[in-house]
Scaffold this motif. Structure first.
Motif, PDB file in Angstrom:
ATOM      1  N   ASN A 138       0.839  -1.197   0.000  1.00  0.00           N
ATOM      2  CA  ASN A 138       0.000   0.000   0.000  1.00  0.00           C
ATOM      3  C   ASN A 138       0.868   1.239   0.000  1.00  0.00           C
ATOM      4  OD1 ASN A 138      -2.410  -1.307   0.130  1.00  0.00           O
ATOM      5  ND2 ASN A 138      -2.529  -1.278   2.351  1.00  0.00           N
ATOM      6  N   HIS A 164      -4.771   7.112  -1.079  1.00  0.00           N
ATOM      7  CA  HIS A 164      -3.949   5.906  -1.264  1.00  0.00           C
ATOM      8  C   HIS A 164      -4.286   5.147  -2.529  1.00  0.00           C
ATOM      9  CE1 HIS A 164      -7.139   3.207   0.333  1.00  0.00           C
ATOM     10  NE2 HIS A 164      -7.421   4.243   1.073  1.00  0.00           N
ATOM     11  N   ASN A 170     -10.617  -4.060  -3.192  1.00  0.00           N
ATOM     12  CA  ASN A 170     -10.984  -3.229  -2.037  1.00  0.00           C
ATOM     13  C   ASN A 170     -11.959  -2.113  -2.413  1.00  0.00           C
ATOM     14  OD1 ASN A 170      -9.172  -4.507  -0.390  1.00  0.00           O
ATOM     15  ND2 ASN A 170      -7.513  -3.060  -0.812  1.00  0.00           N
TER      16      ASN A 170
HETATM   17  C1  LIG Z   1      -3.781  -2.088   2.347  1.00  0.00           C
HETATM   18  O1  LIG Z   1      -4.823  -1.188   2.633  1.00  0.00           O
HETATM   19  C2  LIG Z   1      -6.070  -1.821   2.808  1.00  0.00           C
HETATM   20  C3  LIG Z   1      -7.110  -0.724   2.962  1.00  0.00           C
HETATM   21  O2  LIG Z   1      -6.637   0.334   3.723  1.00  0.00           O
HETATM   22  C4  LIG Z   1      -5.998  -2.753   4.014  1.00  0.00           C
HETATM   23  O3  LIG Z   1      -7.221  -3.383   4.194  1.00  0.00           O
HETATM   24  C5  LIG Z   1      -4.905  -3.791   3.760  1.00  0.00           C
HETATM   25  O4  LIG Z   1      -4.747  -4.599   4.883  1.00  0.00           O
HETATM   26  C6  LIG Z   1      -3.567  -3.104   3.451  1.00  0.00           C
HETATM   27  N1  LIG Z   1      -2.602  -4.104   3.030  1.00  0.00           N
HETATM   28  C7  LIG Z   1      -1.330  -4.067   3.433  1.00  0.00           C
HETATM   29  C8  LIG Z   1      -0.467  -5.139   2.865  1.00  0.00           C
HETATM   30  O5  LIG Z   1      -0.895  -3.225   4.205  1.00  0.00           O
END
Ligand SMILES: *[C@@H]1O[C@H](CO)[C@@H](O)[C@H](O)[C@H]1NC(C)=O
Ligand SMILES: *[C@@H]1O[C@H](CO)[C@@H](O)[C@H](O)[C@H]1NC(C)=O
Length: 481
Positions: A138, A164, A170
């Protein structure tokens, strides 16, 4: 990033054409897939799936795709397409969505792609990465969409926007899809003072969006209702669409171009060399004249109308930094040869006040937010800033420099100790007079308490008269641009 150009309507059209081409490409891929299905049969498809599942495992792609047949089909189709069309599918290197590097003033995110905005509760602006592309991690940014980053007191009540990148799975579904770019900004901070209304929001908003010719959707965070009403002439001229209430709107707004935050170079100025949007401060002055139907773009033409005097306006402040002997000063200005107007800005009636300013040729005011009104003067008009004690040169530039930028002629009158009412409050050997640096060093608040709040101005008409004469003299000189 900061200096990148804008989508002009032309480029938007190009973008839409590109998207249409992408759509056709996809349709072709699926048609190809269909043909393969017909000719090779189900067994071969299962074979393909197995092969590509192995491919997916080998390349450690997202596990979710195992369970999504349609994604697998897309992938198979894409692979087929790649063999026909090699170089064009290479992913360009990622650039950050937000530029937080301009430490003093502004954070701006200029984002293109599949963007979803949900303001209520989550305050998020999400760019979807295409499935299967990079972006396993992310990337996120937090931005306060007002260009007064250095001023913690102002930024305290500006809403945070979370920007983001995200994967397709998602993504919230679009409620509304917009074809024009979206701009997220806040009208909070220090607004309520005309200097901040323009320096922190309206001029940056102009600089950021003027080139879009109204084809832009504003998403307003914080929503000070009075602000929206007061500046409706400007807001409606910059955007042809009703504002979206970013904080309370529960819909998901989708865009393919979004700017979070406002571009801004300097207070009440546009730095033409930095401004990638190709707008100048004079474009802004002309824009204001249109927004408020201000008729005059040049001052009193000497000699053209015998008997008609040039008009001089005193901006009267009521509470602090007042002219305490305004009657006397007005009389002298009339003697010098002006038709004198003394008026005080009315908080909500900006249109009316702008007309009054535009009808004048000289504007005189003690340093303060009211000086911001100089932007409504005709080009080549004269601004006289009366600067109170002490060591206020740098602070006076807040208006001196924009006046020059807006092609006004600027005169500065620094008052003497005898013209400051501080002499009624402090003995003459007090550090307020003898050591102003020590007070400036104590910070804005203490400096302001003494020099900006306690001080009024009692002009020495003998000392001030030559400045009025100089202003009249300048008006009489033919100014050729
Ligand atoms: C990335 O962001 C999403 C939504 O904010 C979250 O649900 C997910 O766990 C995150 N993934 C990582 C690998 O940090
Ligand atoms: C701002 O708030 C007022 C009052 O709650 C509301 O009527 C208006 O629609 C809101 N406007 C925006 C753009 O948020």
């Amino acid at each position: 990033m900061y200096t990148r150009g804008f989508l002009t309507p032309n480029l938007i059209a190009t973008d839409q054409a590109k998207m249409a081409r992408e759509d056709t490409k996809f349709a072709k891929r699926f048609r190809r897939l269909e043909r393969r299905t017909l000719s090779f049969g189900l067994g071969l498809i299962i074979g393909c799936l197995l092969v590509s599942m192995t491919y997916v495992v080998m390349f450690k792609a997202d596990v979710n795709y195992f369970f999504s047949i349609s994604n697998e089909e897309e992938r198979v189709a894409a692979d087929v397409d790649k063999s026909l069309n090699t170089a064009s599918d290479v992913e360009p290197p990622r650039k950050p969505l937000c530029d937080l590097s301009y430490s003093f003033r502004t954070d701006v995110c200029d984002i293109e792609g599949d963007i979803r905005i949900h303001g209520k509760h989550s305050s998020t602006v999400m760019l979807l990465s295409p499935s299967g592309s990079g972006g396993e991690t992310n990337e996120s940014w937090q931005v306060k969409p007002q260009p007064r980053k250095w001023d913690a007191n102002a930024m305290h009540n500006v809403r945070t926007v979370y920007v983001h990148r995200s994967r397709h799975h998602n993504a919230p579904q679009c409620t509304v899809t917009h074809t024009v770019p979206g701009v997220v900004f806040s009208d909070s901070g220090k607004t309520g003072n005309i200097f901040h209304d323009f320096a922190d929001v309206l001029l940056p908003l102009f600089e950021t969006t003027r080139r879009l010719n109204g084809q832009v959707q504003f998403l307003l965070a914080n929503n000070r209702t009075w602000w929206v009403y007061k500046y409706r002439h400007i807001i409606q001229k910059l955007s042809s669409y009703p504002l979206i209430d970013y904080d309370h709107d529960d819909r998901v707004h989708c865009f393919n171009h979004v700017i979070v935050g406002l571009k801004s170079d300097r207070d009440l100025m546009i730095d033409a060399s930095r401004s990638a949007n190709g707008v100048s401060i004079m474009d802004y002055v002309e824009f204001l004249r249109e927004a408020y139907s201000l008729p005059r773009d040049r001052p009193w033409p000497a000699g053209e109308f015998p008997g008609k005097r040039p008009r001089l306006l005193f901006i009267a402040r009521r509470r602090t930094r007042r002219f305490v002997n305004l009657d006397k000063v007005v009389a002298v200005a009339e003697e010098v040869g002006f038709e004198v107007v003394a008026t005080e800005p009315k908080f909500m009636r900006i249109s009316e006040f702008a007309s009054t300013i535009n009808s004048c040729d000289v504007m005189v005011g003690v340093h303060g937010a009211g000086m911001t009104n100089l932007m409504f003067l005709p080009t080549n008009a004269i601004v006289i800033q009366v600067v109170p004690l002490a060591k206020m040169d740098r602070i006076a530039k807040t208006y001196g420099e924009p006046a020059g930028g807006m092609k006004l002629r600027y005169l500065q009158y620094d008052i003497s100790e005898e013209e400051s009412t501080l002499i009624d409050l402090y003995p003459r050997d007090h550090r307020v007079f003898r050591d102003p640096d020590s007070i400036h060093k104590e910070g804005w608040f203490n400096m302001g308490e003494v020099y900006l709040k306690q001080q009024n101005v009692k002009l020495d008409v003998k000392r001030f008269r030559p400045v009025l004469e100089k202003a009249l003299q300048l008006l009489k000189e033919k100014k050729t641009e």
